[in-house]
Design an enzyme around this catalytic site. Structure first.
Site, PDB file in Angstrom:
ATOM      1  N   ARG A  11       9.464  21.821  11.853  1.00  0.00           N
ATOM      2  CA  ARG A  11       9.596  20.688  11.035  1.00  0.00           C
ATOM      3  C   ARG A  11       9.970  19.604  12.047  1.00  0.00           C
ATOM      4  O   ARG A  11       9.552  18.516  11.615  1.00  0.00           O
ATOM      5  CB  ARG A  11      10.785  20.717   9.801  1.00  0.00           C
ATOM      6  CG  ARG A  11      10.943  19.664   9.113  1.00  0.00           C
ATOM      7  CD  ARG A  11      11.738  19.669   7.872  1.00  0.00           C
ATOM      8  NE  ARG A  11      12.460  20.757   7.613  1.00  0.00           N
ATOM      9  CZ  ARG A  11      13.745  20.770   8.045  1.00  0.00           C
ATOM     10  NH1 ARG A  11      14.336  19.803   8.889  1.00  0.00           N
ATOM     11  NH2 ARG A  11      14.477  21.801   7.678  1.00  0.00           N
ATOM     12  N   TYR A  29      -5.575   1.374  -1.570  1.00  0.00           N
ATOM     13  CA  TYR A  29      -6.066   2.368  -2.150  1.00  0.00           C
ATOM     14  C   TYR A  29      -5.225   2.856  -3.262  1.00  0.00           C
ATOM     15  O   TYR A  29      -4.134   2.574  -3.564  1.00  0.00           O
ATOM     16  CB  TYR A  29      -5.657   3.449  -0.852  1.00  0.00           C
ATOM     17  CG  TYR A  29      -5.968   4.931  -1.196  1.00  0.00           C
ATOM     18  CD1 TYR A  29      -7.278   5.288  -1.346  1.00  0.00           C
ATOM     19  CD2 TYR A  29      -4.889   5.637  -1.559  1.00  0.00           C
ATOM     20  CE1 TYR A  29      -7.476   6.811  -1.522  1.00  0.00           C
ATOM     21  CE2 TYR A  29      -5.126   7.103  -1.872  1.00  0.00           C
ATOM     22  CZ  TYR A  29      -6.561   7.648  -1.905  1.00  0.00           C
ATOM     23  OH  TYR A  29      -6.907   9.056  -2.196  1.00  0.00           O
ATOM     24  N   ASP A  87      -2.774  -0.707   6.878  1.00  0.00           N
ATOM     25  CA  ASP A  87      -3.522   0.776   6.556  1.00  0.00           C
ATOM     26  C   ASP A  87      -5.000   0.654   7.254  1.00  0.00           C
ATOM     27  O   ASP A  87      -5.642  -0.360   6.801  1.00  0.00           O
ATOM     28  CB  ASP A  87      -3.795   0.869   5.132  1.00  0.00           C
ATOM     29  CG  ASP A  87      -4.422   2.153   4.966  1.00  0.00           C
ATOM     30  OD1 ASP A  87      -5.269   2.807   5.718  1.00  0.00           O
ATOM     31  OD2 ASP A  87      -4.371   2.907   3.652  1.00  0.00           O
ATOM     32  N   LYS A 120      -9.805  11.095   6.678  1.00  0.00           N
ATOM     33  CA  LYS A 120     -11.016  10.305   6.814  1.00  0.00           C
ATOM     34  C   LYS A 120     -11.724  10.222   7.910  1.00  0.00           C
ATOM     35  O   LYS A 120     -11.957  11.211   8.578  1.00  0.00           O
ATOM     36  CB  LYS A 120     -10.755   8.797   6.002  1.00  0.00           C
ATOM     37  CG  LYS A 120      -9.876   8.680   4.928  1.00  0.00           C
ATOM     38  CD  LYS A 120     -10.350   9.656   3.468  1.00  0.00           C
ATOM     39  CE  LYS A 120      -9.522   9.729   2.372  1.00  0.00           C
ATOM     40  NZ  LYS A 120      -8.696   8.844   2.053  1.00  0.00           N
TER      41      LYS A 120
HETATM   42  C1  LIG Z   1      -7.530   8.417   1.336  1.00  0.00           C
HETATM   43  C2  LIG Z   1      -6.718   7.155   1.574  1.00  0.00           C
HETATM   44  C3  LIG Z   1      -5.166   6.928   1.939  1.00  0.00           C
HETATM   45  C4  LIG Z   1      -4.492   8.352   1.365  1.00  0.00           C
HETATM   46  O1  LIG Z   1      -4.458   9.236   1.996  1.00  0.00           O
HETATM   47  P1  LIG Z   1      -4.339  10.652   1.656  1.00  0.00           P
HETATM   48  O2  LIG Z   1      -4.582  11.528   3.008  1.00  0.00           O
HETATM   49  O3  LIG Z   1      -5.308  11.066   0.704  1.00  0.00           O
HETATM   50  O4  LIG Z   1      -2.955  11.070   1.168  1.00  0.00           O
HETATM   51  C5  LIG Z   1      -4.771   5.882   1.973  1.00  0.00           C
HETATM   52  N1  LIG Z   1      -5.359   4.589   2.369  1.00  0.00           N
HETATM   53  C6  LIG Z   1      -6.687   4.649   2.403  1.00  0.00           C
HETATM   54  C7  LIG Z   1      -7.584   3.549   2.903  1.00  0.00           C
HETATM   55  C8  LIG Z   1      -7.120   6.025   2.071  1.00  0.00           C
HETATM   56  O5  LIG Z   1      -8.871   5.946   2.087  1.00  0.00           O
END
Ligand SMILES: *Cc1c(COP(=O)(O)O)cnc(C)c1O
Length: 379
Positions: free
Chosen positions: A51, A104, A175, A200
């Site tokens: 962890r 998001y 982000d 992604k």
């Molecule tokens: C998918 C996404 C998230 C969240 O991420 P997860 O891996 O699904 O928890 C946050 N910000 C953006 C821009 C995303 O496309």
């Protein structure tokens, strides 16, 4: 902007990784282990319990930090786990957070349905149009910015928001999931923390859910690292290994995503059934802070929700699915899928019309992709 693309690709393949000292294995092994032998009490080799730290995770953290040009990197079990740790480590009850108005959906849900109940105040602003001086009050603790946004691909000026954050002593988190460090490096533009859903483009193969945070400040890093271990939303070794493998081709993939997206963009613009196309390509601010624009395209299809529903059901190569950033092309209709939970009037007011279609353009042959869209328009 002119990123050193060659340096980037070299880092993507090698940063944080060297042949395994015990066997010479060229690729970082999957250290599928929870605990580590100690020579005597406290006599460990830097790893005590997975962890806290795991060697496969250490390699991915170092690789992704290098790609963002950061001193420190931390991996999490998902993008939202990274978001949760950042907020809970850096914000207290009664603190004010200013958040982009079309972040998001899961980020909004975490802020509005979870963290707000713990007493944190959230206010929302459209940073693509608002003046940072008026939208970020002097008592702001943290600013959460997503650029480009989803699904309308609005762009905000990271340098301008960062300058205002510096002036009032607020922490700026960006982000960077849509752009990736290949096309946009927020820390170099003044952000304090960069986060990713590695689910992604970073992993890029739609087979892992993961998150990542990168930063330069040691004091902030210590707080995030403490909560990464204290709360424990860490990814397993198999998932970080797959992501380490996926990210090696990030630059190669992003170039192809972009090449395909440019061709599809031009084709859509000339199509009589397309009302409007959304892409960061035309945005003057994007041109000052991004070195490329990636593979996301949205467009308004002439017609109603039903036409949109039939269109997305008719594509064969573009798979009807949520998510984005994988090698395979995906299609979705935000009004019925990713943004269906927003009340219709509010959704339309935000510019998400009933005929809006979002494409995550993959790396397939672009003529095949265009032929697929063409047959869907005729269906
Ligand atoms: C998918 C996404 C998230 C969240 O991420 P997860 O891996 O699904 O928890 C946050 N910000 C953006 C821009 C995303 O496309």
């Amino acid at each position: 902007m002119n990123h050193d693309k060659h340096g980037f690709d070299t880092l993507a393949v090698h940063a944080g990784q060297s042949p395994d000292p015990t066997t010479g294995a060229v690729m970082t092994p999957i250290y599928q282990v929870s605990t580590y032998a100690q020579d005597g009490v406290g006599g460990h080799k830097g790893y005590e319990y997975s962890r806290t730290d795991n060697p496969t995770r250490t390699a991915l953290q170092a690789c992704l930090a290098a790609l963002e040009g950061a001193n420190y990197g931390l991996c999490f079990a998902s993008g939202l786990a990274a978001t949760d740790v950042i907020l809970r480590a850096l914000v207290r009850p009664d603190d004010l957070v200013i958040c982009g108005d079309d972040v998001y959906g899961g980020t909004y849900r975490l802020f509005d349905k979870v963290l707000r109940l713990w007493g944190v105040s959230f206010r929302y602003a459209d940073f693509s149009t608002a003046d940072p001086a008026t939208s970020i009050p002097a008592n702001t603790k943290l600013v959460w910015l997503e650029t480009p946004t989803n699904p309308l691909l609005k762009v905000s000026d990271i340098r301008a928001v960062a300058a205002r954050c510096k002036a009032v002593g607020a922490i700026l988190v960006v982000d960077n999931t849509f752009a990736t460090p290949y096309f946009q490096r927020p820390l170099e533009l003044g952000a304090d923390v960069v986060i990713h859903s590695t689910t992604k483009y970073i992993n890029g193969h739609s087979d892992v859910v993961g998150g990542f945070a990168a930063l330069n400040d040691e004091a902030l890093y210590t707080k995030l690292k403490f909560l990464q271990n204290a709360a424990g939303a860490v990814p397993g070794p198999q998932d970080v290994w797959l992501t380490l493998r996926g990210v090696k081709t990030l630059g190669v993939r992003m170039d192809r995503h972009q090449h395909n997206a440019e061709r599809i963009l031009a084709w859509l613009r000339a199509h009589p059934d397309v009302e409007r196309v959304y892409h960061p390509f035309d945005n003057p601010v994007a041109r000052t802070q991004m070195s490329g624009f990636g593979g996301m395209i949205s467009f308004d299809l002439r017609g109603d929700l039903d036409r949109a529903r039939r269109f997305v059901a008719a594509t064969k190569l573009f798979t009807l699915a949520e998510s984005l950033g994988g090698v395979e092309s995906l299609i979705e209709t935000p009004a019925l899928m990713t943004h269906a939970s927003i009340e219709p009037a509010k959704r339309r007011e935000a510019g998400i019309l009933d005929g809006l279609i979002r494409l995550s353009v993959g790396i397939e042959n672009v003529d095949d992709l265009i032929a697929d869209l063409d047959q869907a328009f005729r269906a």
